[in-house]
Design an enzyme around this catalytic site. Structure first.
Site, short mmCIF file in Angstrom:
data_model
loop_
_atom_site.label_atom_id
_atom_site.label_comp_id
_atom_site.label_asym_id
_atom_site.label_seq_id
_atom_site.Cartn_x
_atom_site.Cartn_y
_atom_site.Cartn_z
N SER A 116 0.84 -1.19 0.00
CA SER A 116 0.00 0.00 0.00
C SER A 116 0.89 1.26 0.00
O SER A 116 1.68 1.43 -0.93
CB SER A 116 -0.97 -0.05 1.19
N ASP A 256 -9.65 -5.67 -4.47
CA ASP A 256 -8.75 -4.70 -3.85
C ASP A 256 -9.21 -3.27 -4.11
O ASP A 256 -9.70 -2.94 -5.20
CB ASP A 256 -7.35 -4.89 -4.46
N HIS A 283 -7.34 -6.16 -0.24
CA HIS A 283 -6.11 -5.38 -0.06
C HIS A 283 -5.04 -6.11 0.75
O HIS A 283 -3.90 -5.64 0.82
CB HIS A 283 -6.47 -4.05 0.63
#
Length: 304
Positions: A116, A256, A283
């Site tokens: 991320s 995601d 995610h």
């Protein structure tokens, strides 16, 4: 092995510290089994949700280094810097990473996995072409925050109408700290951040770190994963992607928040690149499809 590294930052009035933990034995690292440094997301969460990466130690004999970025977890907190966008910058976190690499003596040969925000940071770090970086994994990360918000807005339209209305109301009224807004955000998170119910404890504790000290998250990101009001609002690496020269693995999940549209520029711009999408993940494939993630990452890191 667990320890701390001193991190000198002018203007803080103190000696800051980076907390880290090494899994496996750095002294046994080889040219094909380099230390993997994990960069957690947020910015403003902690390392705990990356702990599944430790499976690489047992399955592939790859040492793993995890640490808490400045402002969170076991590293130095600086709540007095809340809202100071000139302080909380990419450059700050890159300097922290560089200091850790030198302290551990692995700066001449290592790999990086960023998740991320950590993937954004890892990608930016890679554009500086550090001499010791051998392989890069960009996991569930956008190439620009404009693309990220566009993708999130499309996903928001699939939420129940009452949830959408709650999100829109509190964002317009500036009341995003309310429980009602948090509950609505959690509906999105259950679909697009971690689909395991209940969430794994390490994931829960990772998200709780934002509540414990919101300084970094609120300054750089904002009140939620999709309502970006902080300094990263205009972040983009689109113009610099081609500077990434090391072999790179891109990862995202079918559900995601990092949809294909936000990952595609990396795929188009990096010369030595592979891309894998987890069919049953959002995610956090390190929880949702743990064995497959370890296999994909491990095989990539040890391949010739």
């Amino acid at each position: 092995m667990e320890g701390e590294v001193e991190f000198i930052i002018p203007g803080t009035g103190q000696v800051c510290k980076t907390w880290y933990k090494v899994f496996g034995d750095l002294t046994t690292a080889t040219s094909s089994r380099r230390p993997l440094v994990g960069l957690h997301g947020g910015p403003g969460v902690i390392h705990k949700y990356l702990l599944p990466l430790v499976d690489l130690v047992h399955s592939y004999s790859i040492p793993v280094v995890l640490y808490d970025q400045l402002g969170n977890g076991n590293s130095t907190h600086l709540p007095e810097k809340n809202g100071d966008t000139s302080f909380w910058t990419e450059e700050l976190f890159i300097r922290q990473l560089e200091g850790l690499l030198v302290h551990l003596g692995i700066q001449d040969s290592f790999d990086v996995l960023g998740h991320s925000w950590g993937g954004m940071l890892g990608a930016r770090f890679a554009t500086t072409r550090p001499s010791g970086l051998r392989r890069l994994v960009i996991s569930n990360s956008p190439a620009s925050m404009t693309l990220w918000v566009e993708a999130a807005n499309r996903l928001r339209l699939r939420l129940p109408p009452d949830v959408q209305a709650t999100l829109n109301k509190h964002e317009a009224d500036g009341t995003t700290s309310s429980k009602e807004y948090t509950d609505a955000v959690n509906v999105f998170y259950a679909r697009h951040v971690c689909r395991i119910d209940p969430m794994p404890t390490d994931m829960v504790e990772t998200l709780q770190a934002i509540e414990t000290d919101p300084t970094v998250y609120m300054t750089m990101n904002g009140p939620s994963e999709f309502h970006i009001t902080g300094s990263l609002k205009t972040w983009s690496i689109l113009d610099d992607i081609r500077k990434i020269e090391v072999p790179t693995l891109l990862l995202n999940g079918h559900y995601d928040e990092a949809q294909d549209s936000v990952v595609l520029p990396y795929f188009n711009g990096i010369s030595k690149v592979k891309w894998f999408t987890f069919a049953n993940s959002s995610h956090t494939p390190q929880f949702e499809e743990r064995e497959l993630l370890i296999q994909r990452v491990g095989d990539f890191l040890v391949s010739e």
